[in-house]
Design a protein around this motif. Structure first.
Motif, PDB file in Angstrom:
ATOM      1  N   HIS A  63       0.861  -1.185   0.000  1.00 46.41           N
ATOM      2  CA  HIS A  63       0.000   0.000   0.000  1.00 46.41           C
ATOM      3  C   HIS A  63       0.898   1.235   0.000  1.00 46.41           C
ATOM      4  CE1 HIS A  63      -3.773  -2.201   1.249  1.00 46.41           C
ATOM      5  NE2 HIS A  63      -2.842  -3.072   1.634  1.00 46.41           N
ATOM      6  N   ASN A  64       0.779   2.070  -1.003  1.00 48.30           N
ATOM      7  CA  ASN A  64       1.594   3.281  -1.076  1.00 48.30           C
ATOM      8  C   ASN A  64       0.839   4.443  -0.443  1.00 48.30           C
ATOM      9  OD1 ASN A  64       3.335   5.341  -1.616  1.00 48.30           O
ATOM     10  ND2 ASN A  64       3.241   5.188  -3.841  1.00 48.30           N
ATOM     11  N   LYS A  65       1.180   4.739   0.798  1.00 47.86           N
ATOM     12  CA  LYS A  65       0.615   5.897   1.490  1.00 47.86           C
ATOM     13  C   LYS A  65       1.627   7.021   1.591  1.00 47.86           C
ATOM     14  CE  LYS A  65      -2.867   3.274   4.024  1.00 47.86           C
ATOM     15  NZ  LYS A  65      -3.525   3.021   5.340  1.00 47.86           N
ATOM     16  N   GLY A  66       2.662   6.952   0.781  1.00 47.23           N
ATOM     17  CA  GLY A  66       3.648   8.020   0.715  1.00 47.23           C
ATOM     18  C   GLY A  66       3.278   9.056  -0.330  1.00 47.23           C
ATOM     19  N   ASP A  67       4.220   9.937  -0.608  1.00 46.35           N
ATOM     20  CA  ASP A  67       3.956  11.056  -1.520  1.00 46.35           C
ATOM     21  C   ASP A  67       4.545  10.842  -2.910  1.00 46.35           C
ATOM     22  OD1 ASP A  67       2.688  12.474   0.552  1.00 46.35           O
ATOM     23  OD2 ASP A  67       4.606  13.287   1.261  1.00 46.35           O
ATOM     24  N   TYR A  68       5.223   9.716  -3.124  1.00 42.06           N
ATOM     25  CA  TYR A  68       5.912   9.490  -4.392  1.00 42.06           C
ATOM     26  C   TYR A  68       5.597   8.090  -4.911  1.00 42.06           C
ATOM     27  CZ  TYR A  68       8.612  13.460  -2.648  1.00 42.06           C
ATOM     28  OH  TYR A  68       8.987  14.682  -2.153  1.00 42.06           O
ATOM     29  N   ASN A  69       5.797   7.919  -6.218  1.00 43.11           N
ATOM     30  CA  ASN A  69       5.670   6.583  -6.799  1.00 43.11           C
ATOM     31  C   ASN A  69       6.653   5.622  -6.138  1.00 43.11           C
ATOM     32  OD1 ASN A  69       3.751   7.525  -8.588  1.00 43.11           O
ATOM     33  ND2 ASN A  69       5.183   7.749 -10.300  1.00 43.11           N
ATOM     34  N   ILE A  70       6.287   4.354  -6.097  1.00 44.17           N
ATOM     35  CA  ILE A  70       7.144   3.363  -5.432  1.00 44.17           C
ATOM     36  C   ILE A  70       6.986   2.013  -6.134  1.00 44.17           C
ATOM     37  CG2 ILE A  70       5.430   2.513  -3.770  1.00 44.17           C
ATOM     38  CD1 ILE A  70       9.040   3.367  -2.830  1.00 44.17           C
ATOM     39  N   THR A  71       8.024   1.221  -6.126  1.00 39.89           N
ATOM     40  CA  THR A  71       7.938  -0.203  -6.446  1.00 39.89           C
ATOM     41  C   THR A  71       8.788  -0.948  -5.429  1.00 39.89           C
ATOM     42  OG1 THR A  71       9.839  -0.231  -7.949  1.00 39.89           O
ATOM     43  CG2 THR A  71       7.681   0.244  -8.934  1.00 39.89           C
ATOM     44  N   ILE A  72       8.526  -2.232  -5.267  1.00 42.87           N
ATOM     45  CA  ILE A  72       9.304  -3.078  -4.354  1.00 42.87           C
ATOM     46  C   ILE A  72       9.879  -4.250  -5.142  1.00 42.87           C
ATOM     47  CG2 ILE A  72       9.302  -4.500  -2.276  1.00 42.87           C
ATOM     48  CD1 ILE A  72       8.822  -1.591  -1.636  1.00 42.87           C
ATOM     49  N   THR A  92       9.323  -4.175 -15.363  1.00 43.05           N
ATOM     50  CA  THR A  92       8.304  -5.218 -15.214  1.00 43.05           C
ATOM     51  C   THR A  92       6.972  -4.682 -14.706  1.00 43.05           C
ATOM     52  OG1 THR A  92       9.034  -5.747 -12.967  1.00 43.05           O
ATOM     53  CG2 THR A  92      10.049  -6.978 -14.779  1.00 43.05           C
ATOM     54  N   GLN A  93       6.913  -3.437 -14.350  1.00 41.67           N
ATOM     55  CA  GLN A  93       5.651  -2.841 -13.915  1.00 41.67           C
ATOM     56  C   GLN A  93       5.777  -1.333 -13.946  1.00 41.67           C
ATOM     57  OE1 GLN A  93       5.998  -4.031  -9.466  1.00 41.67           O
ATOM     58  NE2 GLN A  93       5.028  -2.012  -9.425  1.00 41.67           N
ATOM     59  N   CYS A  94       4.651  -0.669 -13.998  1.00 38.37           N
ATOM     60  CA  CYS A  94       4.638   0.759 -13.728  1.00 38.37           C
ATOM     61  C   CYS A  94       4.549   0.952 -12.222  1.00 38.37           C
ATOM     62  CB  CYS A  94       3.470   1.423 -14.444  1.00 38.37           C
ATOM     63  SG  CYS A  94       3.741   1.523 -16.239  1.00 38.37           S
ATOM     64  N   PRO A  95       5.027   2.089 -11.716  1.00 43.04           N
ATOM     65  CA  PRO A  95       5.090   2.260 -10.261  1.00 43.04           C
ATOM     66  C   PRO A  95       3.716   2.315  -9.612  1.00 43.04           C
ATOM     67  CG  PRO A  95       5.695   4.292 -11.392  1.00 43.04           C
ATOM     68  CD  PRO A  95       5.598   3.239 -12.446  1.00 43.04           C
ATOM     69  N   ILE A  96       3.717   1.978  -8.318  1.00 47.49           N
ATOM     70  CA  ILE A  96       2.508   2.097  -7.507  1.00 47.49           C
ATOM     71  C   ILE A  96       2.368   3.563  -7.131  1.00 47.49           C
ATOM     72  CG2 ILE A  96       1.283   1.253  -5.481  1.00 47.49           C
ATOM     73  CD1 ILE A  96       3.381  -1.067  -5.418  1.00 47.49           C
ATOM     74  N   GLN A  97       1.328   4.184  -7.579  1.00 47.42           N
ATOM     75  CA  GLN A  97       1.140   5.614  -7.356  1.00 47.42           C
ATOM     76  C   GLN A  97       0.663   5.875  -5.925  1.00 47.42           C
ATOM     77  OE1 GLN A  97      -1.574   6.791 -10.457  1.00 47.42           O
ATOM     78  NE2 GLN A  97      -0.222   6.050 -12.082  1.00 47.42           N
TER      79      GLN A  97
END
Length: 558
Positions: A63-72, A92-97
């Motif tokens: 769950h991305n509850k930050g302020d920037y795109n993220i991937t793990i 392999t993916q677009c980032p989690i917004q």
């Protein structure tokens, strides 16, 4: 619903799969006398440790509850036939917004030992990382006596500056990023830094017992030396693969790499520093010259010295110390852990890894690289440009215009790669999004050749989706006729990250039996950001178990 629900650890066991929740959010942390918000998982720095068994599959809801795109990214996990959860953004993916979530299935197969997970977007992995401990299958055991206890030792970096500010300043400048203000062990700088003594990591040991240290280099930018004062350590694994025991008084560990060591508590009762400091080989490049420490202390009553004993670490520029340690690693290669080095090679590749420069464009950017240029990096003279749609989606759905498949098998320009002086026209690379296509089950030999262009230095190269055998390495230009005669084809180490030595080369071999799109990049974050990247597309085989698994329905949108 049957099973176990533990909210504190965010672990759910249900329907045979272990299910975890990663909440990415800003959390205030105080280091070096100052407090700032950092990106964390579940509020922890370092993030939570994942404990699994060999061959297990788990699910992680991010769950991305930050302020920037993220991937793990699950570093070193091969994800057989399932690159959809591998994690590198736009590969392999677009980032989690921000405000969105993504369920990632993490499939463990042959890995056993220590790996780690980390963010794979911009510089966010500076604080978003944690350990993965892969225990043997039930009914099996370590190939060494069971240690009394185990400790993860995660090496990292800390900046007083905000990480996104650091990244944006770096991208705008055209030069090197600001060096870190501290190195860390398990998130703490140690008592050689201001305002840090009370939080220094401490490990208590009992005299005569043996401990397993699971060491991870999560630093953004630097290879590190690590040692324990007055104690030898015995390497027994690297990158989740067992090695022949190697007893040493220090290790060199690259960003992305993991090394498992046994420590015998056999010294007089007292306090002893564990310490890590930089190995920096590039001439004229600023580096963090500080040392992070933790304290190993013996259980019992004794009169402690005024200061813990300090280990002897190699000099910051000791290339021989770094390369010779790495060169001593050998696979365990016993009946339970066989070695399967490809011997008949169908695909031979040579990738020249270079730091480059682009001419300055004063209208849009600053130019703090050498001689008023902007620094870049390349593989085979192509500086990789991330697309706006992920390559895996484009490949799977036959979307044109996202990437090219003409990555050169050898450097397009042949020259004395490691000469002291090289002509200026070699400095400027092309820009592209090119990948190399491999046939399923092809046997690949890849020679990484370092160059002495804008800055000759080491390159820890990491390949997603695979472990590979490091069959040879050396200094200078690779000699295709002489150097293969010295390859180790009997017990080479099995790794997922290998440091190509400064102005040298390293050769890896692997069998392309994992279909999908798999990122290849330098794990020094500045080099990756500059374009020292590419990818392999491994085609499907002819039977169902050799083909890509279909994507999940909730892939993040682009």
């Amino acid at each position: 619903m049957s099973g176990l629900l533990v909210f504190a650890g965010m672990v759910l066991h249900c329907q045979g799969l272990s299910q975890h929740t990663f909440v990415v959010k800003e959390t205030p942390y105080t280091r070096l006398c100052g407090t700032k918000n950092i990106l964390t998982v579940n509020g922890k720095f370092p993030g939570p440790t994942l404990q699994v068994r060999k061959g297990e599959t788990i699910v992680v809801d991010v769950h991305n509850k930050g302020d920037y795109n993220i991937t793990i990214h699950w570093h070193g996990v091969k994800q057989p036939r399932y690159p959809w959860s591998d994690g590198p953004e736009y590969i392999t993916q677009c980032p989690i917004q921000p405000g969105k979530k993504f369920r990632q299935k993490v499939i463990f197969s042959s890995e056993e030992g220590t790996l780690w997970w980390h963010a794979h977007s911009d510089f966010t992995r500076a604080t978003v990382y944690g350990a993965i401990i892969i225990h043997p299958k039930k009914g099996t055991h370590y190939p060494f006596p069971k240690p009394h206890a185990e400790f993860p030792i995660i090496l990292g970096e800390w900046w007083k500056q905000g990480i996104m500010e650091l990244y944006e300043t770096f991208r705008l400048s055209g030069g090197d990023p600001n060096v870190s203000d501290a190195y860390t062990i398990n998130g703490q700088p140690g008592d050689l830094y201001p305002c840090s003594k009370s939080e220094t990591v401490q490990l208590m040991v009992d005299h005569g017992k043996t401990y397993l240290l699971r060491i991870i280099n999560a630093a953004l930018q630097d290879i590190l030396f690590f040692a324990v004062a007055k104690h030898n350590i015995t390497v027994v694994g690297t990158d989740a693969s067992y090695t022949k025991p190697l007893t040493t008084d220090y290790i060199a560990i690259s960003p992305g790499q993991t090394i498992d060591v046994l420590l015998k508590a056999n010294q007089p009762q007292g306090d002893y520093y564990m310490a890590a400091s930089v190995y920096s080989s590039a001439a004229g490049v600023t580096y963090d010259n500080t040392t992070t420490t933790a304290i190993l202390y013996y259980n019992g009553s004794y009169n402690a010295s005024s200061r813990p004993y300090f280990p002897n670490l190699p000099s910051y520029n000791d290339t021989n110390a770094s390369a010779s340690f790495t060169g001593k690693l050998r696979s365990l290669a016993d009946e339970d852990h066989p070695v399967t080095v490809p011997l008949n090679i169908s695909t031979k590749l040579i990738y020249a890894a270079s730091v480059n420069t682009f001419p300055c464009n004063n209208r849009t950017s600053y130019c703090e690289g050498p001689n008023g240029t902007r620094l870049s990096a390349s593989l085979n003279n192509i500086s990789f440009h991330l697309p706006s749609t992920d390559i895996l989606k484009a490949y799977y759905n036959h979307i044109g215009g996202v990437y090219g498949d003409q990555f050169p098998s050898v450097p397009p320009l042949l020259f004395n790669f490691t000469a002291e002086y090289l002509p200026a026209f070699l400095l400027t690379p092309k820009i592209g999004t090119e990948v190399k296509v491999l046939e399923y089950n092809s046997t690949v030999e890849l020679v990484f050749q370092g160059t002495n262009l804008a800055a000759g230095t080491d390159h820890p190269m990491h390949l997603h989706g695979y472990s590979f055998y490091v069959v040879g390495w050396g200094f200078g230009d690779f000699d295709k006729d002489k150097d293969p005669l010295g390859y180790n084809l009997v017990d080479p180490p099995l790794q997922n990250t290998i440091a190509v030595p400064k102005n040298g080369w390293a050769t890896i071999r692997f069998k392309a039996n994992n279909p999908g799109v798999w990122f290849l990049h330098c794990h020094l974050e500045r080099h990756q950001s500059w374009g020292m990247d590419s990818a392999f597309i491994v085609k499907n085989g002819d039977y169902p178990d050799a083909q890509l698994i279909s994507p999940p329905p909730d892939m993040p949108p682009c």
